[in-house]
Design an enzyme around this catalytic site. Structure first.
Site, PDB file in Angstrom:
ATOM      1  N   LYS A   1      11.281 -27.343  -3.065  1.00 18.43           N
ATOM      2  CA  LYS A   1      11.811 -26.099  -3.087  1.00 18.43           C
ATOM      3  C   LYS A   1      11.616 -25.306  -1.873  1.00 18.43           C
ATOM      4  CE  LYS A   1      14.405 -23.456  -6.070  1.00 18.43           C
ATOM      5  NZ  LYS A   1      15.601 -23.735  -6.899  1.00 18.43           N
TER       6      LYS A   1
HETATM    7  P1  NAD Z   1      21.964 -15.147  -6.525  1.00 23.04           P
HETATM    8  O1  NAD Z   1      21.461 -14.752  -5.390  1.00 23.04           O
HETATM    9  O2  NAD Z   1      23.498 -15.695  -6.437  1.00 23.04           O
HETATM   10  O3  NAD Z   1      22.272 -14.463  -7.815  1.00 23.04           O
HETATM   11  C1  NAD Z   1      21.310 -13.634  -8.415  1.00 23.04           C
HETATM   12  C2  NAD Z   1      21.703 -12.683  -9.302  1.00 23.04           C
HETATM   13  O4  NAD Z   1      20.650 -12.006 -10.183  1.00 23.04           O
HETATM   14  C3  NAD Z   1      22.397 -11.365  -8.606  1.00 23.04           C
HETATM   15  O5  NAD Z   1      23.524 -11.068  -9.361  1.00 23.04           O
HETATM   16  C4  NAD Z   1      21.287 -10.327  -8.716  1.00 23.04           C
HETATM   17  O6  NAD Z   1      21.901  -8.973  -8.652  1.00 23.04           O
HETATM   18  C5  NAD Z   1      20.634 -10.530 -10.185  1.00 23.04           C
HETATM   19  N1  NAD Z   1      19.563 -10.124 -10.595  1.00 23.04           N
HETATM   20  C6  NAD Z   1      18.291 -10.120  -9.674  1.00 23.04           C
HETATM   21  N2  NAD Z   1      17.187  -9.503 -10.197  1.00 23.04           N
HETATM   22  C7  NAD Z   1      17.771  -9.070 -11.384  1.00 23.04           C
HETATM   23  C8  NAD Z   1      17.416  -8.264 -12.684  1.00 23.04           C
HETATM   24  N3  NAD Z   1      15.988  -7.986 -12.778  1.00 23.04           N
HETATM   25  N4  NAD Z   1      18.049  -8.233 -13.691  1.00 23.04           N
HETATM   26  C9  NAD Z   1      19.490  -8.513 -13.725  1.00 23.04           C
HETATM   27  N5  NAD Z   1      19.746  -9.050 -12.737  1.00 23.04           N
HETATM   28  C10 NAD Z   1      19.292  -9.445 -11.343  1.00 23.04           C
HETATM   29  O7  NAD Z   1      21.196 -16.361  -7.105  1.00 23.04           O
HETATM   30  P2  NAD Z   1      21.842 -17.730  -8.053  1.00 23.04           P
HETATM   31  O8  NAD Z   1      21.932 -18.916  -7.193  1.00 23.04           O
HETATM   32  O9  NAD Z   1      22.937 -17.379  -9.091  1.00 23.04           O
HETATM   33  O10 NAD Z   1      20.540 -18.138  -9.048  1.00 23.04           O
HETATM   34  C11 NAD Z   1      20.183 -17.331 -10.187  1.00 23.04           C
HETATM   35  C12 NAD Z   1      18.910 -18.041 -11.152  1.00 23.04           C
HETATM   36  O11 NAD Z   1      19.638 -19.295 -11.176  1.00 23.04           O
HETATM   37  C13 NAD Z   1      17.812 -18.208 -10.264  1.00 23.04           C
HETATM   38  O12 NAD Z   1      16.669 -18.501 -11.283  1.00 23.04           O
HETATM   39  C14 NAD Z   1      17.859 -19.809  -9.552  1.00 23.04           C
HETATM   40  O13 NAD Z   1      16.765 -20.249  -9.326  1.00 23.04           O
HETATM   41  C15 NAD Z   1      18.637 -20.229 -10.662  1.00 23.04           C
HETATM   42  N6  NAD Z   1      19.536 -21.760 -10.218  1.00 23.04           N
HETATM   43  C16 NAD Z   1      20.327 -21.551  -9.204  1.00 23.04           C
HETATM   44  C17 NAD Z   1      21.335 -22.637  -9.044  1.00 23.04           C
HETATM   45  C18 NAD Z   1      22.407 -22.547  -7.985  1.00 23.04           C
HETATM   46  O14 NAD Z   1      22.944 -23.842  -7.726  1.00 23.04           O
HETATM   47  N7  NAD Z   1      22.437 -21.431  -7.224  1.00 23.04           N
HETATM   48  C19 NAD Z   1      20.990 -23.669  -9.887  1.00 23.04           C
HETATM   49  C20 NAD Z   1      20.097 -23.872 -10.917  1.00 23.04           C
HETATM   50  C21 NAD Z   1      19.402 -22.647 -10.960  1.00 23.04           C
END
Ligand code: NAD
Length: 426
Positions: free
Chosen positions: A116
């Protein structure tokens, strides 16, 4: 650890995702009575690197950001894991996320280890030019540590296919040849995979379908609340809605919306793309993020950040099942409370693995130079997610443990077997 984590999870506990990850690992290791000598290497990342990232801001000011890249484990293949741009990024957080990637890749059985990266910054406050300069300099600083056979980044919170294109270009320019396989989650025209952008959301849909099948509950009678409306949350909402699931609550960092009769997710997406907020969506009442997690629903999908379900709110959740879209959204204390209350938790290292599965497919396609139709990607994704789900379910039945511990047991067994065959290099 960063004190800033305290602000995220409320006043209940000093919260460190790395401690959570190690506690989860230790719990599973003790249940299978694994040899501590064999588990000890899994408790330590292979490599942690901190870099300075100087960036000329549009104002002329020179700012120095801090970046990280952690390779946690590469026993079963090169490291794999996203790049996070967020103000709360710390070395401990990146290390925990790299560890979770290691266990996840073992569970869905893709030939990757875990890694990461991240830069402590607020991408929302950077111009496009500043974001590009920051990305290029960060990649230049970690250039020797990444590569298609070494460690392959991808998008995470605060990064996007646009950012991945700059990663690919910077790496390729420094190498002197085009190397699409250095990064996944790229735009399709640069060697990205069809289906990658929505893959984590699609994996969540498959997981919800799998768990509801086990619970003999039809999808069209299932209600879902999702926290987070980024890549993971918005794609999950769209695909669940299309599959006939009733999505009743959604939120982003600024707050949420709720309609017990069901939200029209395609209208919500249109509203969001026009206004960049959920607020003001007609046909729903507004709720804050704390209240959203406590709404009555069958399935709650936290898809934002770590530590959102903690000892302070776990007793008030009204979901029957938590399917973890985010990494590390539930603290170990909350896990215990949910277990006592009979709330089933499908853990992150299984539930959100759709992203890394299609990242693996993207890397395979890049290395072949031969690209698959989207239907093939989706069918193979469904197979990987379902085989992983059944494997975790089987472990949890065999050892009479919760699904998270079952998932760790599966990962530990696979890693121990691979480690034993490789032996200790000395
Ligand atoms: P992103 O940046 O696209 O979206 C994050 C979202 O979370 C945004 O809508 C933001 O407004 C919201 N957010 C932030 N803090 C918040 C809070 N306190 N309450 C409510 N909403 C809040 O990120 P993403 O890629 O969608 O990733 C989200 C999660 O999923 C992370 O934990 C990431 O590690 C995990 N993840 C992502 C992927 C991927 O392919 N992008 C894969 C596996 C896991």
């Amino acid at each position: 650890m960063s004190r800033r984590h305290l602000g995220r999870v409320g006043p209940f506990r000093h919260h460190n995702p790395l401690e959570d990850m190690l506690a989860q690992l230790d719990k599973a290791a003790s249940i299978i009575k694994a040899d501590p000598n064999e588990i000890e290497p899994m408790r330590h990342p292979k490599r942690q690197v901190i870099v300075s990232v100087p960036v000329r801001m549009d104002s002329g000011e020179l700012r120095v950001f801090t970046g990280y890249r952690v390779l946690y484990d590469n026993t079963r293949g090169p490291g794999k894991g996203g790049i996070r741009y967020h103000p709360d990024v710390t070395l401990d957080e990146v290390t925990a996320l790299a560890g979770w990637m290691s266990w996840k890749c073992a569970i869905v059985d893709v030939a990757f280890g875990g890694a990461k990266g991240g830069v402590t910054c607020d991408p929302k406050l950077l111009s496009e030019g500043e974001l590009e300069r920051l990305t290029r300099r960060y990649v230049a600083e970690i250039f020797d540590l990444i590569g298609p056979t070494v460690d392959i980044p991808a998008p995470d919170v605060g990064t996007s296919p646009r950012v991945m294109a700059w990663v690919m270009d910077t790496f390729s320019m420094k190498k002197g040849y085009v190397e699409p396989g250095v990064v996944t989650g790229k735009p399709i025209v640069l060697g990205g995979s069809r289906g990658r952008e929505e893959a984590t959301g699609r994996g969540l849909l498959i997981t919800v379908a799998n768990v509801q099948r086990k619970r003999s509950r039809p999808l069209d009678e299932t209600t879902v609340v999702i926290q987070g409306f980024g890549n993971v949350g918005s794609n999950a909402a769209r695909l669940l809605h299309q599959a006939g699931v009733k999505v009743i609550g959604l939120s982003d960092v600024n707050g949420g919306i709720y309609n017990p009769a069901g939200l029209d997710v395609s209208r919500v997406l249109t509203h969001y793309s026009e206004h960049h907020t959920l607020a003001g969506f007609r046909g729903a009442e507004e709720v804050d993020n704390a209240a959203l997690l406590e709404l009555p629903c069958e399935v709650l999908i936290p898809a934002a950040l770590e530590g959102q379900i903690h000892e302070g709110n776990a007793g008030r959740l009204r979901a029957r099942v938590v399917v973890e879209g985010a990494n590390g959204p539930t603290t170990p204390e909350a896990d215990e409370i949910l277990k006592e209350r009979g709330i089933l938790v499908v853990p992150d290292i299984l539930a959100n693995a759709g992203g890394v599965v299609v990242s693996y497919f993207e890397w395979v396609q890049d290395r072949y130079g031969f690209f698959w139709p989207e239907a093939d990607v989706n069918a193979r994704l469904e197979e990987k997610m379902t085989v992983g789900f059944e494997g975790v379910w089987e472990m949890s039945e065999q050892y009479v443990v919760d699904l998270r511990t079952g998932a760790y047991i599966l990962a530990i067994k696979r890693l121990l077997e691979a480690r034993a065959l490789r032996g200790l290099y000395a």
